[in-house]
Write a protein that holds these residues in place. Sequence first.
Motif, PDB file in Angstrom:
ATOM      1  N   LEU A  12       0.820  -1.056   0.004  1.00  0.00           N
ATOM      2  CA  LEU A  12      -0.058   0.147  -0.004  1.00  0.00           C
ATOM      3  C   LEU A  12       0.957   1.166   0.022  1.00  0.00           C
ATOM      4  O   LEU A  12       0.492   2.095  -0.627  1.00  0.00           O
ATOM      5  CB  LEU A  12      -0.985  -0.027   1.463  1.00  0.00           C
ATOM      6  CG  LEU A  12      -2.190  -1.046   1.041  1.00  0.00           C
ATOM      7  CD1 LEU A  12      -2.962  -0.999   2.446  1.00  0.00           C
ATOM      8  CD2 LEU A  12      -3.145  -0.634   0.021  1.00  0.00           C
ATOM      9  N   LEU A  13       2.164   1.222   0.690  1.00  0.00           N
ATOM     10  CA  LEU A  13       2.856   2.256   0.587  1.00  0.00           C
ATOM     11  C   LEU A  13       3.303   2.658  -0.511  1.00  0.00           C
ATOM     12  O   LEU A  13       3.404   3.579  -1.163  1.00  0.00           O
ATOM     13  CB  LEU A  13       4.044   1.956   1.586  1.00  0.00           C
ATOM     14  CG  LEU A  13       5.038   3.233   1.925  1.00  0.00           C
ATOM     15  CD1 LEU A  13       4.234   4.348   2.607  1.00  0.00           C
ATOM     16  CD2 LEU A  13       6.045   2.770   2.748  1.00  0.00           C
ATOM     17  N   TYR A  14       3.832   1.364  -1.527  1.00  0.00           N
ATOM     18  CA  TYR A  14       4.580   1.693  -2.722  1.00  0.00           C
ATOM     19  C   TYR A  14       3.278   2.195  -3.734  1.00  0.00           C
ATOM     20  O   TYR A  14       3.736   2.978  -4.541  1.00  0.00           O
ATOM     21  CB  TYR A  14       5.038   0.310  -3.321  1.00  0.00           C
ATOM     22  CG  TYR A  14       6.243  -0.095  -2.301  1.00  0.00           C
ATOM     23  CD1 TYR A  14       7.224   0.795  -1.722  1.00  0.00           C
ATOM     24  CD2 TYR A  14       6.492  -1.475  -2.277  1.00  0.00           C
ATOM     25  CE1 TYR A  14       8.297   0.271  -1.284  1.00  0.00           C
ATOM     26  CE2 TYR A  14       7.721  -2.191  -1.856  1.00  0.00           C
ATOM     27  CZ  TYR A  14       8.546  -1.118  -1.111  1.00  0.00           C
ATOM     28  OH  TYR A  14       9.519  -1.676  -0.657  1.00  0.00           O
ATOM     29  N   LEU A  15       2.089   1.735  -3.472  1.00  0.00           N
ATOM     30  CA  LEU A  15       1.311   2.092  -4.371  1.00  0.00           C
ATOM     31  C   LEU A  15       0.838   3.756  -4.113  1.00  0.00           C
ATOM     32  O   LEU A  15       0.718   4.378  -5.115  1.00  0.00           O
ATOM     33  CB  LEU A  15      -0.139   1.446  -4.156  1.00  0.00           C
ATOM     34  CG  LEU A  15      -1.407   1.902  -5.005  1.00  0.00           C
ATOM     35  CD1 LEU A  15      -1.305   1.639  -6.541  1.00  0.00           C
ATOM     36  CD2 LEU A  15      -2.464   1.142  -4.387  1.00  0.00           C
ATOM     37  N   ALA A  16       0.761   4.139  -2.640  1.00  0.00           N
ATOM     38  CA  ALA A  16       0.607   5.491  -2.586  1.00  0.00           C
ATOM     39  C   ALA A  16       1.657   6.516  -3.092  1.00  0.00           C
ATOM     40  O   ALA A  16       1.392   7.411  -3.494  1.00  0.00           O
ATOM     41  CB  ALA A  16       0.161   5.675  -0.939  1.00  0.00           C
TER      42      ALA A  16
END
Length: 111
Positions: A12-16
Amino acid sequence: MLMQGFNSFLGLLYLAMLVFAVVAFVMAVLFREDAYRAADKQNKGFWLIILGVAVLVNFLVPMLFLQIAGLIASIVFMVDVRPALRQVSGGRGRGRGSSSDGPYGPWNGGR
């Protein structure tokens, strides 16, 4: 179990970070070249290259160090360059002003 939750959080962090870099890149594309010069910032090509590399790194290379560098570049654009470009471009943004505002200010019907 704990490792699976951590990997999900990192995903989720990479996607954000990817979404933020894409938004910054699109906003850099939307401003005119002369606005960058008038705001006394780096030229449009510089920001398109930097933010484009940030998008590619976030999309293709799973190296956190490079992704954080791209995130920093995106943050600098959004916090420093974008407000200066908006001020120079005269863009008041959506939701501001009234429908009776003219090009030189509010129109009050000759009062």
